[in-house]
Design a protein around this motif. Structure first.
Motif, PDB file in Angstrom:
ATOM      1  N   TYR A 225      50.521  29.482 -16.246  1.00  0.00           N
ATOM      2  CA  TYR A 225      50.475  30.440 -17.276  1.00  0.00           C
ATOM      3  C   TYR A 225      51.730  31.478 -16.785  1.00  0.00           C
ATOM      4  O   TYR A 225      51.957  31.607 -16.136  1.00  0.00           O
ATOM      5  CB  TYR A 225      48.958  31.505 -17.180  1.00  0.00           C
ATOM      6  N   ALA A 226      51.764  31.460 -17.853  1.00  0.00           N
ATOM      7  CA  ALA A 226      53.410  33.204 -18.407  1.00  0.00           C
ATOM      8  C   ALA A 226      52.261  34.443 -18.297  1.00  0.00           C
ATOM      9  O   ALA A 226      51.516  34.376 -19.247  1.00  0.00           O
ATOM     10  CB  ALA A 226      54.374  32.788 -18.920  1.00  0.00           C
ATOM     11  N   THR A 227      53.184  35.316 -17.629  1.00  0.00           N
ATOM     12  CA  THR A 227      51.819  36.526 -17.162  1.00  0.00           C
ATOM     13  C   THR A 227      52.752  37.652 -17.233  1.00  0.00           C
ATOM     14  O   THR A 227      54.338  38.035 -16.669  1.00  0.00           O
ATOM     15  CB  THR A 227      50.914  36.554 -16.442  1.00  0.00           C
ATOM     16  N   ALA A 228      52.241  38.913 -17.912  1.00  0.00           N
ATOM     17  CA  ALA A 228      53.393  40.405 -17.901  1.00  0.00           C
ATOM     18  C   ALA A 228      52.329  41.467 -17.915  1.00  0.00           C
ATOM     19  O   ALA A 228      51.236  41.266 -18.859  1.00  0.00           O
ATOM     20  CB  ALA A 228      54.069  40.285 -19.114  1.00  0.00           C
ATOM     21  N   LEU A 229      52.274  42.326 -17.760  1.00  0.00           N
ATOM     22  CA  LEU A 229      51.482  43.840 -18.124  1.00  0.00           C
ATOM     23  C   LEU A 229      51.934  44.487 -18.810  1.00  0.00           C
ATOM     24  O   LEU A 229      53.306  44.458 -19.169  1.00  0.00           O
ATOM     25  CB  LEU A 229      51.535  44.428 -17.162  1.00  0.00           C
ATOM     26  N   HIS A 230      51.190  44.754 -20.711  1.00  0.00           N
ATOM     27  CA  HIS A 230      51.579  45.371 -21.916  1.00  0.00           C
ATOM     28  C   HIS A 230      51.181  46.694 -21.195  1.00  0.00           C
ATOM     29  O   HIS A 230      49.472  46.962 -21.341  1.00  0.00           O
ATOM     30  CB  HIS A 230      51.002  44.192 -22.702  1.00  0.00           C
ATOM     31  N   GLU A 231      52.204  47.608 -21.180  1.00  0.00           N
ATOM     32  CA  GLU A 231      51.549  48.770 -21.283  1.00  0.00           C
ATOM     33  C   GLU A 231      51.321  49.907 -22.445  1.00  0.00           C
ATOM     34  O   GLU A 231      52.372  49.699 -23.340  1.00  0.00           O
ATOM     35  CB  GLU A 231      51.884  50.431 -20.168  1.00  0.00           C
ATOM     36  N   GLY A 232      49.990  50.496 -23.079  1.00  0.00           N
ATOM     37  CA  GLY A 232      50.103  51.223 -24.331  1.00  0.00           C
ATOM     38  C   GLY A 232      48.984  50.196 -24.920  1.00  0.00           C
ATOM     39  O   GLY A 232      48.874  49.591 -24.869  1.00  0.00           O
ATOM     40  N   PRO A 233      49.121  50.436 -26.843  1.00  0.00           N
ATOM     41  CA  PRO A 233      48.238  51.260 -27.614  1.00  0.00           C
ATOM     42  C   PRO A 233      48.447  49.060 -27.753  1.00  0.00           C
ATOM     43  O   PRO A 233      49.095  48.510 -27.770  1.00  0.00           O
ATOM     44  CB  PRO A 233      48.531  51.185 -29.016  1.00  0.00           C
ATOM     45  N   PHE A 234      46.769  48.648 -28.001  1.00  0.00           N
ATOM     46  CA  PHE A 234      46.823  47.020 -28.222  1.00  0.00           C
ATOM     47  C   PHE A 234      47.669  47.259 -29.743  1.00  0.00           C
ATOM     48  O   PHE A 234      48.178  45.825 -30.268  1.00  0.00           O
ATOM     49  CB  PHE A 234      45.570  47.251 -28.742  1.00  0.00           C
ATOM     50  N   SER A 235      47.804  47.904 -30.421  1.00  0.00           N
ATOM     51  CA  SER A 235      48.988  47.330 -31.581  1.00  0.00           C
ATOM     52  C   SER A 235      50.155  47.178 -31.146  1.00  0.00           C
ATOM     53  O   SER A 235      51.004  46.361 -32.741  1.00  0.00           O
ATOM     54  CB  SER A 235      48.756  49.013 -32.455  1.00  0.00           C
ATOM     55  N   GLY A 236      50.460  47.017 -29.756  1.00  0.00           N
ATOM     56  CA  GLY A 236      51.969  46.633 -29.739  1.00  0.00           C
ATOM     57  C   GLY A 236      52.294  45.490 -28.682  1.00  0.00           C
ATOM     58  O   GLY A 236      52.602  45.091 -28.513  1.00  0.00           O
ATOM     59  N   LEU A 237      50.618  44.965 -28.953  1.00  0.00           N
ATOM     60  CA  LEU A 237      50.616  43.989 -28.408  1.00  0.00           C
ATOM     61  C   LEU A 237      51.629  42.374 -28.570  1.00  0.00           C
ATOM     62  O   LEU A 237      52.105  41.466 -28.522  1.00  0.00           O
ATOM     63  CB  LEU A 237      49.037  43.126 -28.349  1.00  0.00           C
ATOM     64  N   HIS A 238      51.272  42.677 -30.229  1.00  0.00           N
ATOM     65  CA  HIS A 238      52.115  41.449 -30.183  1.00  0.00           C
ATOM     66  C   HIS A 238      53.976  41.534 -30.027  1.00  0.00           C
ATOM     67  O   HIS A 238      54.802  40.395 -30.017  1.00  0.00           O
ATOM     68  CB  HIS A 238      52.532  41.564 -32.274  1.00  0.00           C
ATOM     69  N   ALA A 239      54.198  42.120 -29.772  1.00  0.00           N
ATOM     70  CA  ALA A 239      56.361  42.916 -29.533  1.00  0.00           C
ATOM     71  C   ALA A 239      55.570  42.423 -28.292  1.00  0.00           C
ATOM     72  O   ALA A 239      56.659  41.423 -27.758  1.00  0.00           O
ATOM     73  CB  ALA A 239      56.474  44.288 -29.799  1.00  0.00           C
ATOM     74  N   SER A 240      55.014  42.507 -27.612  1.00  0.00           N
ATOM     75  CA  SER A 240      54.432  42.177 -26.087  1.00  0.00           C
ATOM     76  C   SER A 240      54.776  40.281 -25.392  1.00  0.00           C
ATOM     77  O   SER A 240      55.789  39.716 -25.305  1.00  0.00           O
ATOM     78  CB  SER A 240      54.066  42.398 -24.931  1.00  0.00           C
ATOM     79  N   TYR A 241      54.376  39.784 -26.444  1.00  0.00           N
ATOM     80  CA  TYR A 241      53.080  38.517 -26.730  1.00  0.00           C
ATOM     81  C   TYR A 241      54.499  38.357 -27.427  1.00  0.00           C
ATOM     82  O   TYR A 241      55.208  36.742 -26.673  1.00  0.00           O
ATOM     83  CB  TYR A 241      52.532  37.983 -28.366  1.00  0.00           C
ATOM     84  N   ALA A 242      55.509  38.773 -28.666  1.00  0.00           N
ATOM     85  CA  ALA A 242      57.123  37.526 -28.881  1.00  0.00           C
ATOM     86  C   ALA A 242      58.358  37.933 -27.994  1.00  0.00           C
ATOM     87  O   ALA A 242      59.028  36.796 -28.411  1.00  0.00           O
ATOM     88  CB  ALA A 242      57.413  38.720 -29.847  1.00  0.00           C
ATOM     89  N   GLU A 243      58.357  39.043 -26.708  1.00  0.00           N
ATOM     90  CA  GLU A 243      59.306  38.924 -26.351  1.00  0.00           C
ATOM     91  C   GLU A 243      58.786  37.676 -24.944  1.00  0.00           C
ATOM     92  O   GLU A 243      59.840  37.211 -24.199  1.00  0.00           O
ATOM     93  CB  GLU A 243      59.074  40.396 -25.412  1.00  0.00           C
ATOM     94  N   LEU A 244      57.459  37.419 -24.435  1.00  0.00           N
ATOM     95  CA  LEU A 244      57.547  37.357 -23.336  1.00  0.00           C
ATOM     96  C   LEU A 244      57.514  35.685 -23.949  1.00  0.00           C
ATOM     97  O   LEU A 244      57.912  35.325 -22.801  1.00  0.00           O
ATOM     98  CB  LEU A 244      55.691  37.537 -23.115  1.00  0.00           C
TER      99      LEU A 244
END
Length: 289
Positions: A225-244
């Motif tokens: 798996y590729a993994t990364a830490l998202h810090e902040g509201p759940f509403s920003g998760l989509h942007a982190s997924y897109a970046e990853l």
């Protein structure tokens, strides 16, 4: 590594070129994923990360820009241009056009006829995410047994599933300090209608725990798996997924697999301010070529 990333860009370029030639009848997500040789499950996140806007936003923007060209260069009726741009009514087209260009279609056409500078879009142009500061890594996530409750509907409304799971786990002593809370995300909210999104609220459990009522038992993980830490509201998760998916993985020369992604929640959203939430995101990977 640069040559691998260039290869990814060429593959995405095929998708963009195809969309530009087929604006009036965009193909399915599965077709586009196949055209680029990406996993259909994660293609939209790859697209968003590499292009800088969602697939729907990209098509909508190109249709509006084409409409602007028709308005400036032809005498076609506005209603016809609206229909060709995918809008069911003159009013809906006018709202979208004005939002994008800051002027109504008729005002835009009149400005062009008078030879004046055309209105510019007040919307910032999409910015492909070429650089990243995301601290991502690739790891082997072992096969892990979890108890889960399925939620169908918007991700933000999954609290009932967690309540049912905790009511099952609490009396059995399954909510100890080593228990991990995991969300398995089967669908991309940019693609799947909100009422059909599937999400599994999960906790890690010992092998002897059995399913009961609404609570099922399954294994997750068991691969790279590729993994990364998202810090902040759940509403920003989509942007982190897109970046990853769309920035980090192409640079690493790896591709997302077909299994769903999942999230490990490192603190409790009921007692933690949204800005302080910490969520590990995991994307399954295809084997190395």
């Amino acid at each position: 590594m640069a040559s691998r990333y260039d290869g990814y860009r060429r593959r995405m370029g095929r998708v963009l070129s195809f969309l530009e030639r087929n604006l009036d009848d965009p193909p399915s997500l599965d077709y586009l994923a196949g055209l680029a040789h990406y996993s259909p499950h994660h293609f939209h996140r790859v697209f968003t990360g590499m292009v800088g806007e969602s697939l729907a936003a990209y098509v909508r923007r190109l249709r509006l820009e084409r409409a602007a060209m028709f308005l400036a260069r032809t005498g076609r009726p506005v209603t016809d241009i609206a229909l060709d741009s995918g809008y069911d009514s003159h009013e809906a087209f006018t709202r979208a056009f004005k939002s994008h260009f800051g002027a109504s279609p008729s005002a835009y056409r009149e400005t062009a006829r008078r030879g004046l500078p055309l209105p510019k879009s007040p919307v910032a142009p999409p910015k492909p995410q070429g650089d990243t500061t995301m601290d991502a890594k690739i790891m082997l996530f072992p096969k892990t047994r979890v108890a889960y409750v399925r939620h169908v509907g918007p991700y933000a409304q999954c609290e009932a599933a967690w309540n049912t799971l905790c009511a099952f786990a609490g009396p059995k002593g399954l909510l100890g300090p080593q228990t991990r809370c995991i969300g398995v995300c089967h669908d991309d909210p940019e693609v799947t209608p909100p009422e059909k999104i599937r999400y599994d609220a999960c906790i890690t459990v010992p092998d002897e725990v059995a399913a009961e009522g609404q609570v099922g038992i399954m294994d997750i993980g068991g691969g790279e798996y590729a993994t990364a830490l998202h810090e902040g509201p759940f509403s920003g998760l989509h942007a982190s997924y897109a970046e990853l998916c769309g920035v980090v993985l192409p640079k690493l020369g790896r591709e997302p697999g077909y299994a769903p992604s999942f999230e490990i929640y490192l603190n409790d959203p009921s007692t933690t301010a949204p800005k302080d939430l910490r969520t590990e995101i995991y994307i399954p990977l295809l084997p190395k070529a």
